[in-house]
Design a protein around this motif. Structure first.
Motif: not given
Length: 215
Positions: A41-50
């Protein structure tokens, strides 16, 4: 790179090359790599993106807020009727992934922007889903069954309601309900793993893979 992701990819018997390529593309988008729900799982600033995952006939990128993407190439797929927010891009070959590399990156960039601006998918509330009369009948016959259903998470309830209400014939609806009563009484959703080995009931911690290795 995340070690759990390395282990996951190395254990794959199918789609290993394709998912490794998807991983490479996603990491080029400067996302953080984690391992959630037994998948990369890939995140940005702790938010799930893809998220990247595999199935029997295809592998896929799952965008957590894919319903908000513009999707100019008409690639996004709603995995199930119960998926209100997430959308997939499905692949069946490495060449397909390589050809769509720039498009994949564009979709990921938009997904990051959606999360950065705090956009949310307006989800249909569970109360808005139809409760078939056949289900209400079973609730009257068995109050404990109704209590168990009400104790399920909203997402699991919606999954069952869609599944039970889909057939046109009352007989088929009742059959589906009766078939899933034990799962509901045990606290499981329609697609939850019921291997019986998990220590994270009703979620699965991957324990069923022990059974697969013995086969």
């Amino acid at each position: 790179m995340n070690q759990d992701v390395n282990t996951y990819l190395n254990s794959l018997k199918k789609w290993q090359t394709e998912l490794t390529k998807l991983r490479e593309i996603v990491l080029e988008c400067a996302l953080n790599e984690t391992f959630k729900w037994m998948h990369p799982c890939y995140t940005d600033n702790g938010k799930n993106i893809v998220l990247i995952h595999e199935f029997k006939n295809y592998c896929a990128l799952l965008f957590h807020k894919g319903a908000l993407l513009k999707d100019p190439e008409k690639l996004l797929v709603q995995q199930t009727e119960n998926m209100q927010s997430a959308r997939q891009i499905r692949f069946t070959s490495l060449s397909e992934i390589e050809e769509l590399k720039s498009t994949i990156k564009a979709y990921i960039k938009e997904a990051i922007e959606i999360e950065t601006f705090g956009k949310h998918v307006e989800k249909k509330k569970t109360s808005a889903f139809n409760r078939p009369k056949e289900l209400e009948q079973k609730f009257k016959e068995n109050p404990a069954f109704e209590k168990a259903f009400d104790n399920l998470t909203a997402g699991r309830q919606r999954g069952y309601l869609l599944h039970f209400d889909k057939p046109k014939q009352s007989k088929t609806k009742m059959s589906r309900i009766e078939k899933n009563m034990e799962r509901i009484m045990d606290g499981y959703g329609l697609n939850d793993c019921v291997c019986g080995l998990s220590e994270r009931k009703p979620n699965c911690d991957g324990s069923h893979k022990q059974l697969e290795k013995k086969e």
